[in-house]
Design a protein around this motif. Structure first.
Motif, PDB file in Angstrom:
ATOM      1  N   ALA A 261      38.611  36.504  44.119  1.00  0.00           N
ATOM      2  CA  ALA A 261      37.632  35.751  44.902  1.00  0.00           C
ATOM      3  C   ALA A 261      36.588  36.649  45.580  1.00  0.00           C
ATOM      4  O   ALA A 261      35.397  36.305  45.606  1.00  0.00           O
ATOM      5  N   PRO A 262      36.986  37.822  46.131  1.00  0.00           N
ATOM      6  CA  PRO A 262      35.962  38.676  46.753  1.00  0.00           C
ATOM      7  C   PRO A 262      34.880  39.098  45.761  1.00  0.00           C
ATOM      8  O   PRO A 262      33.706  39.220  46.133  1.00  0.00           O
ATOM      9  N   LEU A 263      35.274  39.320  44.507  1.00  0.00           N
ATOM     10  CA  LEU A 263      34.302  39.713  43.491  1.00  0.00           C
ATOM     11  C   LEU A 263      33.399  38.536  43.143  1.00  0.00           C
ATOM     12  O   LEU A 263      32.175  38.702  43.009  1.00  0.00           O
ATOM     13  N   ARG A 264      33.976  37.364  43.014  1.00  0.00           N
ATOM     14  CA  ARG A 264      33.177  36.165  42.732  1.00  0.00           C
ATOM     15  C   ARG A 264      32.188  35.912  43.870  1.00  0.00           C
ATOM     16  O   ARG A 264      31.039  35.544  43.638  1.00  0.00           O
ATOM     17  N   ASP A 265      32.612  36.136  45.096  1.00  0.00           N
ATOM     18  CA  ASP A 265      31.758  35.866  46.246  1.00  0.00           C
ATOM     19  C   ASP A 265      30.618  36.867  46.380  1.00  0.00           C
ATOM     20  O   ASP A 265      29.541  36.529  46.872  1.00  0.00           O
ATOM     21  N   SER A 266      30.845  38.105  45.958  1.00  0.00           N
ATOM     22  CA  SER A 266      29.831  39.140  46.156  1.00  0.00           C
ATOM     23  C   SER A 266      28.982  39.409  44.920  1.00  0.00           C
ATOM     24  O   SER A 266      27.852  39.890  45.041  1.00  0.00           O
ATOM     25  N   VAL A 267      29.513  39.102  43.720  1.00  0.00           N
ATOM     26  CA  VAL A 267      28.801  39.407  42.480  1.00  0.00           C
ATOM     27  C   VAL A 267      28.338  38.143  41.775  1.00  0.00           C
ATOM     28  O   VAL A 267      27.248  38.091  41.218  1.00  0.00           O
ATOM     29  N   GLY A 268      29.159  37.088  41.802  1.00  0.00           N
ATOM     30  CA  GLY A 268      28.935  35.922  40.977  1.00  0.00           C
ATOM     31  C   GLY A 268      29.820  36.006  39.742  1.00  0.00           C
ATOM     32  O   GLY A 268      30.556  36.972  39.550  1.00  0.00           O
ATOM     33  N   THR A 269      29.758  34.984  38.897  1.00  0.00           N
ATOM     34  CA  THR A 269      30.552  34.959  37.682  1.00  0.00           C
ATOM     35  C   THR A 269      29.694  35.412  36.515  1.00  0.00           C
ATOM     36  O   THR A 269      28.682  34.787  36.198  1.00  0.00           O
ATOM     37  N   CYS A 270      30.115  36.511  35.873  1.00  0.00           N
ATOM     38  CA  CYS A 270      29.261  37.214  34.901  1.00  0.00           C
ATOM     39  C   CYS A 270      29.535  36.808  33.456  1.00  0.00           C
ATOM     40  O   CYS A 270      29.629  37.664  32.562  1.00  0.00           O
ATOM     41  N   GLY A 271      29.697  35.519  33.189  1.00  0.00           N
ATOM     42  CA  GLY A 271      29.834  35.054  31.821  1.00  0.00           C
ATOM     43  C   GLY A 271      30.988  35.693  31.088  1.00  0.00           C
ATOM     44  O   GLY A 271      32.090  35.866  31.623  1.00  0.00           O
ATOM     45  N   SER A 272      30.749  36.076  29.833  1.00  0.00           N
ATOM     46  CA  SER A 272      31.807  36.665  29.007  1.00  0.00           C
ATOM     47  C   SER A 272      32.289  38.002  29.547  1.00  0.00           C
ATOM     48  O   SER A 272      33.406  38.434  29.250  1.00  0.00           O
ATOM     49  N   ALA A 273      31.461  38.680  30.351  1.00  0.00           N
ATOM     50  CA  ALA A 273      31.845  39.983  30.897  1.00  0.00           C
ATOM     51  C   ALA A 273      32.782  39.871  32.088  1.00  0.00           C
ATOM     52  O   ALA A 273      33.469  40.838  32.433  1.00  0.00           O
ATOM     53  N   HIS A 274      32.832  38.699  32.718  1.00  0.00           N
ATOM     54  CA  HIS A 274      33.526  38.605  34.003  1.00  0.00           C
ATOM     55  C   HIS A 274      35.013  38.978  33.938  1.00  0.00           C
ATOM     56  O   HIS A 274      35.505  39.670  34.844  1.00  0.00           O
ATOM     57  N   PRO A 275      35.774  38.551  32.917  1.00  0.00           N
ATOM     58  CA  PRO A 275      37.181  38.972  32.885  1.00  0.00           C
ATOM     59  C   PRO A 275      37.360  40.488  32.895  1.00  0.00           C
ATOM     60  O   PRO A 275      38.230  41.008  33.600  1.00  0.00           O
ATOM     61  N   LEU A 276      36.535  41.201  32.147  1.00  0.00           N
ATOM     62  CA  LEU A 276      36.674  42.660  32.103  1.00  0.00           C
ATOM     63  C   LEU A 276      36.148  43.314  33.380  1.00  0.00           C
ATOM     64  O   LEU A 276      36.643  44.366  33.793  1.00  0.00           O
ATOM     65  N   VAL A 277      35.145  42.713  34.010  1.00  0.00           N
ATOM     66  CA  VAL A 277      34.693  43.211  35.318  1.00  0.00           C
ATOM     67  C   VAL A 277      35.829  43.074  36.331  1.00  0.00           C
ATOM     68  O   VAL A 277      36.112  43.998  37.107  1.00  0.00           O
ATOM     69  N   MET A 278      36.496  41.920  36.321  1.00  0.00           N
ATOM     70  CA  MET A 278      37.631  41.716  37.223  1.00  0.00           C
ATOM     71  C   MET A 278      38.757  42.708  36.940  1.00  0.00           C
ATOM     72  O   MET A 278      39.382  43.230  37.868  1.00  0.00           O
ATOM     73  N   LEU A 279      39.005  42.955  35.656  1.00  0.00           N
ATOM     74  CA  LEU A 279      40.081  43.889  35.291  1.00  0.00           C
ATOM     75  C   LEU A 279      39.770  45.290  35.804  1.00  0.00           C
ATOM     76  O   LEU A 279      40.645  45.966  36.370  1.00  0.00           O
ATOM     77  N   SER A 280      38.540  45.738  35.639  1.00  0.00           N
ATOM     78  CA  SER A 280      38.152  47.058  36.138  1.00  0.00           C
ATOM     79  C   SER A 280      38.317  47.130  37.646  1.00  0.00           C
ATOM     80  O   SER A 280      38.852  48.110  38.191  1.00  0.00           O
ATOM     81  N   TRP A 281      37.873  46.095  38.332  1.00  0.00           N
ATOM     82  CA  TRP A 281      37.989  46.028  39.798  1.00  0.00           C
ATOM     83  C   TRP A 281      39.449  46.070  40.232  1.00  0.00           C
ATOM     84  O   TRP A 281      39.813  46.789  41.169  1.00  0.00           O
ATOM     85  N   ALA A 282      40.319  45.331  39.557  1.00  0.00           N
ATOM     86  CA  ALA A 282      41.728  45.278  39.945  1.00  0.00           C
ATOM     87  C   ALA A 282      42.452  46.580  39.648  1.00  0.00           C
ATOM     88  O   ALA A 282      43.284  47.043  40.451  1.00  0.00           O
ATOM     89  N   LEU A 283      42.150  47.213  38.512  1.00  0.00           N
ATOM     90  CA  LEU A 283      42.840  48.451  38.151  1.00  0.00           C
ATOM     91  C   LEU A 283      42.485  49.597  39.083  1.00  0.00           C
ATOM     92  O   LEU A 283      43.256  50.552  39.224  1.00  0.00           O
ATOM     93  N   GLU A 284      41.324  49.524  39.734  1.00  0.00           N
ATOM     94  CA  GLU A 284      40.921  50.603  40.638  1.00  0.00           C
ATOM     95  C   GLU A 284      41.821  50.703  41.862  1.00  0.00           C
ATOM     96  O   GLU A 284      41.906  51.756  42.488  1.00  0.00           O
ATOM     97  N   SER A 285      42.509  49.620  42.209  1.00  0.00           N
ATOM     98  CA  SER A 285      43.403  49.657  43.365  1.00  0.00           C
ATOM     99  C   SER A 285      44.844  49.334  42.997  1.00  0.00           C
ATOM    100  O   SER A 285      45.691  49.244  43.881  1.00  0.00           O
ATOM    101  N   ALA A 286      45.124  49.175  41.697  1.00  0.00           N
ATOM    102  CA  ALA A 286      46.475  48.791  41.280  1.00  0.00           C
ATOM    103  C   ALA A 286      47.439  49.963  41.371  1.00  0.00           C
ATOM    104  O   ALA A 286      47.066  51.126  41.176  1.00  0.00           O
ATOM    105  N   GLU A 287      48.692  49.633  41.687  1.00  0.00           N
ATOM    106  CA  GLU A 287      49.765  50.616  41.695  1.00  0.00           C
ATOM    107  C   GLU A 287      50.497  50.567  40.357  1.00  0.00           C
ATOM    108  O   GLU A 287      50.516  49.523  39.685  1.00  0.00           O
ATOM    109  N   PRO A 288      51.106  51.682  39.950  1.00  0.00           N
ATOM    110  CA  PRO A 288      51.880  51.662  38.701  1.00  0.00           C
ATOM    111  C   PRO A 288      52.918  50.552  38.717  1.00  0.00           C
ATOM    112  O   PRO A 288      53.645  50.382  39.695  1.00  0.00           O
TER     113      PRO A 288
END
Length: 490
Positions: A261-288
């Motif tokens: 939701a924070p990404l949707r609120d600050s960036v918007g929904t980026c069409g076909s790219a949005h799932p991979l944008v979300m994945l990149s955002w989530a992996l940057e703070s993900a723990e093993p």
């Protein structure tokens, strides 16, 4: 993201996103157009939008460059395939993925593939690549630059952006544990070929009739395949509207999940790219070991269960840093003009013919698209463009091709020309000095008047050079832009 995992395992080797610097507050949008719907000021947050010289191709190139840079142990010459997923491809009969390949200087023997026709083109391509279990590395880019009519829901909800993943055998930052897909010709929104704006149906009907039941079944299928409980899922990454997302989370027992939701609120929904944008955002703070559910939506659904194996990295091109470096546009009219939503008078200087000489373009296409200069074997100096005679030592026929795209340049001189035409005045150009001797006159982008200084360091970005609106052709080249992560005033 640091690469940590089992050596030789087929997985996601790198993931990166690109967000254009421009953004506009939803309050600004509603201030300008709220009188149409009578909504007043109800929306918060911002949405990112592409500059006039950015499109799905240029954004895909930037995302791919970031992803490939994160694979320091893998030479880019070994990339085995390239897929470009987009619903806003600039060309209908020219390989858009081929332009991306050439800009990245990837091997000409690989076969670039264009994927489109659905907002889940990227997640479908990711499932295909994973299912083949080929060693790779395989590069998947996704980018969308979807515009919407002023005062529409889309103008508020949509965003522009791109992302890229590299998948193959190696040292993955994440691995796909299970995936499932289902096609259903459920038309909640659509855009006819040759038209610019989409048509949306009633969102409540979309949520109740076409989202919850379909997605609930697929999620259960994926969790069962991976022998994972709903309570084990750390993040739910979906491009769904908030009310539909909440309904799915309740139905699937995923109410404890972190959402994008924070990404949707600050960036918007980026069409076909949005799932991979979300994945990149989530992996940057993900723990093993974190389990992530990634959703692709559009006439059916894709569901992928992804397990993170890396941690956060101090990357200047992380999603967080790009968000911090964004520049807020306060002028709605300028935003609309830059996106071609509002015709403006360009004056006589804007009437020049930008016809491309295709024979000359073909002769120098590697230099223009790949920014390939020449390094003299005799004296070691670099120059652009490459020529038979070295401009430094005058050696004859001793230059080897070398791209300047990844180099940091220095501003030798610059001009802000308010008389020459530019879609965003003033026209800014100047001399850029590169390491080992190369000097190139170039047009700047992403700078505001007064921001450029002599001696300033700049990086190169692949951008639109000009657009021939009479013959419907666009030329691309490279432009100096602010260094990654540098903030800029509004």
């Amino acid at each position: 993201m640091s690469a940590s995992g089992k050596d030789g395992e087929c997985g996601i080797l790198a993931c990166a996103a690109y967000l254009p610097r421009g953004r506009i507050a939803r309050e600004t949008l509603e201030e300008a157009t709220g009188w149409v719907t009578g909504m007043g000021r109800r929306s918060s947050g911002t949405r990112h939008f592409a500059n006039w010289d950015e499109d799905s191709i240029t954004m895909a190139v930037e995302a791919a460059r970031h992803a490939l840079q994160r694979m320091s142990d893998e030479p880019t010459s070994e990339v085995a395939s390239l897929n470009l997923a987009t619903t806003t491809a600039p060309f209908a009969d020219r390989s858009n993925a081929g332009i991306v390949r050439e800009a990245l200087n990837l091997n000409a023997d690989l076969s670039p593939a264009d994927r489109g026709g659905s907002r889940r083109a990227a997640t479908s391509a990711l499932i295909d690549l994973w299912a083949r279990r080929q060693s790779g590395p395989h590069l998947l880019c996704a980018a969308d630059c979807i515009d919407a009519l002023p005062a529409s829901d889309g103008e508020r909800d949509l965003g522009h952006g791109a992302a890229a993943v590299v998948i193959g055998a190696g040292n993955p930052v994440a691995r796909i544990r299970a995936a499932a897909a289902r096609h259903e010709d459920f038309v909640d929104r659509y855009r006819e070929s040759g038209t610019r704006f989409e048509y949306r149906l009633e969102p409540r009907w979309t949520r109740d009739a076409g989202t919850v039941s379909q997605l609930h079944d697929l999620i259960g299928q994926v969790l069962a395949e991976a022998d994972t409980a709903a309570t084990d899922i750390k993040a739910f990454l979906s491009p769904l509207p908030p009310d539909a997302e909440r309904a799915v989370l309740r139905a699937a027992g995923l109410t404890q999940c972190v959402t994008a939701a924070p990404l949707r609120d600050s960036v918007g929904t980026c069409g076909s790219a949005h799932p991979l944008v979300m994945l990149s955002w989530a992996l940057e703070s993900a723990e093993p070991g974190d389990q992530l559910l990634l959703i692709g939506a559009g006439q059916g659904f894709d569901v992928l269960l992804i397990e993170a194996s890396g941690g956060a990295s101090d990357d200047p091109m992380s999603v967080g840093r790009q968000l911090a470096a964004g520049r807020t546009e306060s002028n709605y009219v300028r935003y609309a003009a830059l996106r071609g939503l509002l015709p403006v008078e360009t004056g006589l200087r804007g009437e020049r013919d930008t016809r491309t000489a295709h024979s000359a373009h073909y002769r120098r296409h590697s230099d223009l698209t790949g920014f390939n200069g020449g390094r003299c074997v005799a004296c070691g100096k670099l120059q652009f463009p490459r020529s038979r005679i070295c401009v430094h030592c005058h050696a004859d026929g001793m230059q080897t091709p070398e791209s300047l795209a990844g180099l940091t340049g220095t501003v030798n001189s610059f001009t802000e020309d308010w008389l020459a035409y530019s879609p965003r005045p003033p026209l800014m150009f100047g001399n850029i000095h590169f390491p080992d001797g190369a000097n190139v006159m170039m047009e700047f982008s992403d700078f505001l008047p007064g921001e450029i200084e002599t001696g300033q360091s700049v990086r190169m970005a692949f951008r639109i050079k000009d657009i021939d609106t009479r013959r419907h052709f666009r030329r691309y080249f490279w432009k100096p832009v602010p260094l990654a992560g540098e903030q800029s005033g509004g």
